[in-house]
Design a protein around this motif. Structure first.
Motif, PDB file in Angstrom:
ATOM      1  N   GLU A 118      -6.776   1.935   2.235  1.00 44.71           N
ATOM      2  CA  GLU A 118      -5.810   0.849   2.045  1.00 44.71           C
ATOM      3  C   GLU A 118      -6.495  -0.501   1.834  1.00 44.71           C
ATOM      4  OE1 GLU A 118      -2.174   1.227   5.030  1.00 44.71           O
ATOM      5  OE2 GLU A 118      -3.979   2.129   5.812  1.00 44.71           O
ATOM      6  N   THR A 119      -5.767  -1.417   1.223  1.00 45.17           N
ATOM      7  CA  THR A 119      -6.247  -2.787   1.083  1.00 45.17           C
ATOM      8  C   THR A 119      -6.661  -3.316   2.455  1.00 45.17           C
ATOM      9  OG1 THR A 119      -4.535  -3.027  -0.570  1.00 45.17           O
ATOM     10  CG2 THR A 119      -5.602  -5.046   0.174  1.00 45.17           C
TER      11      THR A 119
ATOM     12  N   ASP B 296       0.841  -1.186   0.000  1.00 49.20           N
ATOM     13  CA  ASP B 296       0.000   0.000   0.000  1.00 49.20           C
ATOM     14  C   ASP B 296       0.879   1.239   0.000  1.00 49.20           C
ATOM     15  OD1 ASP B 296      -2.891  -0.080  -0.008  1.00 49.20           O
ATOM     16  OD2 ASP B 296      -2.660  -1.536   1.617  1.00 49.20           O
ATOM     17  N   VAL B 297       0.339   2.310  -0.559  1.00 52.79           N
ATOM     18  CA  VAL B 297       1.118   3.537  -0.686  1.00 52.79           C
ATOM     19  C   VAL B 297       1.564   4.057   0.682  1.00 52.79           C
ATOM     20  CG1 VAL B 297      -0.908   5.044  -0.771  1.00 52.79           C
ATOM     21  CG2 VAL B 297       1.209   5.780  -1.850  1.00 52.79           C
ATOM     22  N   SER B 298       0.774   3.776   1.728  1.00 55.45           N
ATOM     23  CA  SER B 298       1.138   4.285   3.049  1.00 55.45           C
ATOM     24  C   SER B 298       2.363   3.585   3.634  1.00 55.45           C
ATOM     25  CB  SER B 298      -0.042   4.140   4.004  1.00 55.45           C
ATOM     26  OG  SER B 298      -0.409   2.787   4.098  1.00 55.45           O
TER      27      SER B 298
ATOM     28  N   ALA C  20       1.708  10.460   1.342  1.00 54.27           N
ATOM     29  CA  ALA C  20       2.481   9.288   0.946  1.00 54.27           C
ATOM     30  C   ALA C  20       2.496   9.066  -0.564  1.00 54.27           C
ATOM     31  CB  ALA C  20       1.927   8.046   1.639  1.00 54.27           C
TER      32      ALA C  20
ATOM     33  N   ILE D 169       2.771   6.215   6.710  1.00 56.92           N
ATOM     34  CA  ILE D 169       2.120   6.112   8.001  1.00 56.92           C
ATOM     35  C   ILE D 169       2.718   4.904   8.709  1.00 56.92           C
ATOM     36  CG2 ILE D 169      -0.111   5.901   9.152  1.00 56.92           C
ATOM     37  CD1 ILE D 169      -1.386   6.788   6.468  1.00 56.92           C
TER      38      ILE D 169
ATOM     39  N   ARG E 252       0.479  -0.573  11.121  1.00 58.01           N
ATOM     40  CA  ARG E 252      -0.341  -1.203  10.098  1.00 58.01           C
ATOM     41  C   ARG E 252      -1.797  -1.289  10.527  1.00 58.01           C
ATOM     42  NH1 ARG E 252       0.843  -7.656  10.451  1.00 58.01           N
ATOM     43  NH2 ARG E 252       2.668  -7.476  11.761  1.00 58.01           N
TER      44      ARG E 252
ATOM     45  N   LEU F 227      -2.102   9.699   4.100  1.00 57.92           N
ATOM     46  CA  LEU F 227      -2.310   9.024   2.824  1.00 57.92           C
ATOM     47  C   LEU F 227      -1.953   9.955   1.655  1.00 57.92           C
ATOM     48  CD1 LEU F 227      -3.445   6.227   2.154  1.00 57.92           C
ATOM     49  CD2 LEU F 227      -5.705   7.256   1.943  1.00 57.92           C
TER      50      LEU F 227
END
Ligand SMILES: Nc1ncnc2c1ncn2[C@@H]1O[C@H](COP(=O)(O)OP(=O)(O)O)[C@@H](O)[C@H]1O
Ligand SMILES: Nc1ncnc2c1ncn2[C@@H]1O[C@H](COP(=O)(O)OP(=O)(O)O)[C@@H](O)[C@H]1O
Ligand code: SF4
Ligand SMILES: [Mg+2]
Ligand SMILES: [Mg+2]
Lengths: 330, 333
Positions: free
Chosen positions: B45-46, A186-188, B263, B276, B279, B260
């Motif tokens: 996010e996924t 994920d981009v984060s 990023a 970030i 998780r 977000l």
């Protein structure tokens, strides 16, 4: 200018496969990599960008020694990577390491992180204290020592990729191939992995071939950028120049397709070039310039002659009939 | 828009998954509204629960393991969760359709394109269609999605089409019935940048022309920036922020939205932010209070115990974070 540590000349990799989807079963040739030349300077990050199926991983696997090329030469620090008698010597394997897109694929799920890291250490540093080396590797990538005892499935995707990087560093390589190392993240969490790679590069004097399909990411990390389309490089230039002055019609189409998130970025995109058409199959590459099925600037000659790779300004090469036939590279 | 009645209203939706060894408390009170003709985006996010939300809205949540624990889904004011299968089938596939990330999963490999269209069109027309009419409508649908030579294409099997063509066939099928709401779950994510741009542009033009409402689900901020009117940001089963799209990009308020946005690598350069830390939580033991508090650099005492409500900071801009609560307004920057 620093020395070239890697020289790739007219590299080709063709796969012969049984074609499915037609009525007759007949072997066909996939021209995955179809005549590629480039150099890598010590300490640089060459970004290799292209849509899926353009041949990026095939190049990575050839450089890592997993495939033999169909044709062409590759020299690493002056040594032929694919000499006649086959096997790559251990000291060359040690110098060139690869990190894959799927962090799970390079880690054994039934082994602890320490056991996973020990594998390359036992092969390449049999006389070293494995425990001490393992701790050194974890420290190098900023993971707490306690991670030694964890199993891969206890880690997040980002952490697994960091362990895969540590594993690649076990042999003290000077050249790393990074095949979409953050595409599955994920981009984060991507930022952490990217910043780690950038720090390791300067701390350890590493040279990177960084493969991605994300041009915005490339903009932030590559010293030079090469764009691939159907097994060939269509443009290569310095990072800064590349984004300010893209020349090849495909590069322009690619840049104008990038989804951006601010007005500042919108201004940086080339004049809107509306993407059209489908990417042809590498089994059936159109004659002439392979981009001719989608190119808004195509001319008659593009259907007959495959353009040469020419230097259009200093260190800026493109493969397109718009740029005439000046000096060829290499 | 404000005066119109909503087309779809998801209210305080809570969905769990009962799995071996425990309960995953995934959706924790999701609120989402779509007005007629509106384009709405849902990012996160996924694993944050985007697909779960939409599957529940379409009443295709796999039960078990899924369980709807609470909430309502109102379509034109009627609760979908309380409808009979018969009432549901009048809505789903007729007024509300969907497209998925992987077009191959939506297409049956042993049927040609025309055979894929047949049940879809029949269902929408309540079976009152002759084969000739079906053929004609399918040709029209393929023309809608700019596919050349529709007659020949109708005879083709999915495997003979490229990824971009398959996704366009799916878009054509989803819009052939002229639905009022299209839910698109990561369309084009499996495709390449230039092909994805093509597919999204086409989808965008079509929903504009047909005045279809759309919920566009994606994990890519770039994709929604250029397409939707309003944007919802989701984190760990909660909507943490909603605002008109440009406003959310220029002035993200929730610490998660800020992280977000920060990023995303920028074409203008400037390096890559650290992102970030931490998780997404384990859904079997989600954090109490604000589910983001374990990763938040602004965390306060109250965040650890009490779930933040939505605060409306400006008309249409809501954020679920105590930094924007009445007590904190002076303290917040
Ligand atoms: N082992 C193989 N056998 C047959 N075809 C292959 C093999 N590896 C790759 N290809 C084909 O070669 C082309 C290039 O693939 P790849 O190098 O993986 O592209 P990329 O990494 O840019 O997505 C694709 O069309 C792919 O299907
Ligand atoms: N069929 C399922 N069974 C069990 N858990 C599931 C199932 N589908 C989703 N989940 C759980 O719900 C969470 C959210 O999933 P999903 O709605 O698919 O997220 P997104 O679409 O945002 O990636 C996942 O972390 C997963 O653990
Ligand atoms: S409510 Fe608290 S923990 Fe949650 S995002 Fe806001 S400041 Fe952070
Ligand atoms: Mg690849
Ligand atoms: Mg999903």
């Amino acid at each position: 200018m620093s020395e070239a540590i890697l020289e790739v000349r007219d590299l080709k990799k063709h796969f012969v496969v049984d074609h499915i989807g037609t009525f007759r079963r007949q072997p066909v040739t996939v021209r995955a990599v179809d005549g590629i030349s480039f150099d890598l300077q010590a300490g640089e990050t060459l970004g290799l960008v292209g849509e899926s199926g353009s041949g990026k991983s095939t190049i990575a696997y050839i450089l890592a020694g997993m495939y033999r090329p169909t044709q062409g030469r590759i020299h690493f620090r002056g040594l032929d990577l694919f000499s006649e008698n086959g096997k790559r010597p251990l000291f060359l394997k040690k110098e060139i390491q690869i990190v894959f897109q799927d962090p799970g694929s390079s880690l054994n799920p039934r082994r602890t992180i320490a056991q996973n890291l020990a594998v390359p250490l036992q092969i390449h540093k049999p006389d070293k204290n494995i425990m001490r080396e393992t701790l050194r590797l974890l420290e190098l990538v900023d993971l707490p020592a306690i991670y030694m005892y964890k199993y891969p499935n206890m880690l997040s995707g980002g952490e697994k990729q960091i362990v895969a990087i540590a594993r690649a560093l076990a042999t003290d390589p000077s050249f790393m191939i990074l095949d979409e190392p953050t595409s599955a993240l994920d981009v984060s969490v991507q930022g952490k992995v990217i910043n780690l790679l950038m720090r390791l590069q300067s701390d350890l004097d590493l040279t990177y071939l960084f493969i991605t399909h994300d041009l915005s990411l490339m903009r932030n990390i590559a010293t030079r950028v090469a764009i691939m389309y159907l097994g060939k490089i269509c443009e290569i230039s310095k990072g800064s120049e590349f984004f300010q002055n893209p020349q090849h019609p495909y590069t322009q189409m690619l840049l104008s397709s990038i989804p951006v998130v601010s007005k500042d970025e919108e201004k940086l995109k080339p004049a809107k070039m509306i993407p059209t058409g489908e990417i042809p199959s590498p089994v059936n590459i159109p004659p002439g310039c392979s981009f001719n099925t989608r190119c808004p600037k195509k001319m008659d000659v593009c259907f007959e002659i495959d353009p040469d790779f020419v230097e259009i300004s200093r260190q800026h090469f493109a493969r397109c009939h718009l740029f005439g036939q000046t000096q060829k590279q290499g | 828009m404000v005066n119109k009645a909503p087309l779809l209203e998801i209210k305080n939706l809570r969905v769990h998954y009962k799995v071996y060894g425990g309960v995953l408390k995934v959706l924790d009170g999701v609120n989402l509204t779509v007005y007629p003709g509106e384009k709405v985006g849902l990012v996160g996010e996924t694993g944050c629960g985007k697909t779960t939300t939409m599957k529940t809205a379409l009443a295709i949540l796999p039960v078990p393991p899924g369980v709807v624990v609470g909430g309502e889904i109102l379509y034109k004011g009627r609760n979908l969760l309380a409808m009979s299968p018969r009432q549901l089938s009048n809505v789903r596939g007729r007024e509300m359709t969907m497209i998925f990330q992987d077009p191959m999963a939506a297409l049956n490999p042993v049927f040609n394109v025309e055979q894929q269209f047949t049940p879809v069109l029949k269902h929408a027309a309540k079976n009152h269609l002759s084969n000739k009419e079906i053929h004609a409508q399918a040709v029209l649908a393929l023309q809608d999605v700019a596919l050349a030579d529709p007659e020949r294409l109708l005879q083709a099997y999915p495997i003979q089409l490229s990824g971009g063509m398959r996704q366009r066939v799916c878009i054509g099928m989803a819009l052939a019935t002229r639905p009022q709401l299209l839910i698109a779950d990561e369309p084009g994510t499996a495709l390449d940048v230039t092909i994805q741009a093509q597919v999204l542009r086409l989808l965008n033009n079509l929903v504009d022309r047909l005045n279809t409402s759309i919920i566009l689900i994606t994990h890519s901020l770039g994709v929604v920036y250029e397409t939707v009117d309003r944007l919802y940001v989701m984190y760990a089963g909660n909507i943490v922020e909603v605002a008109p799209t440009r406003k959310l990009f220029s002035n993200p308020l929730h610490p998660y939205s800020q992280g977000l946005m920060d990023a995303v690598p920028k074409l203008s350069g400037g390096g890559i932010s650290q992102g970030i830390s931490g998780r997404i939580p384990d859904y079997s033991h989600p954090p109490a209070g604000c589910r983001f508090h374990t990763r938040c650099s602004h965390v306060m005492e109250i965040c650890r115990h009490q779930k933040p409500p939505e605060f409306e900071v400006e008309e249409g801009h809501k954020v679920a974070c105590y930094l924007y609560g009445p007590k904190n307004q002076e303290a917040a920057v």
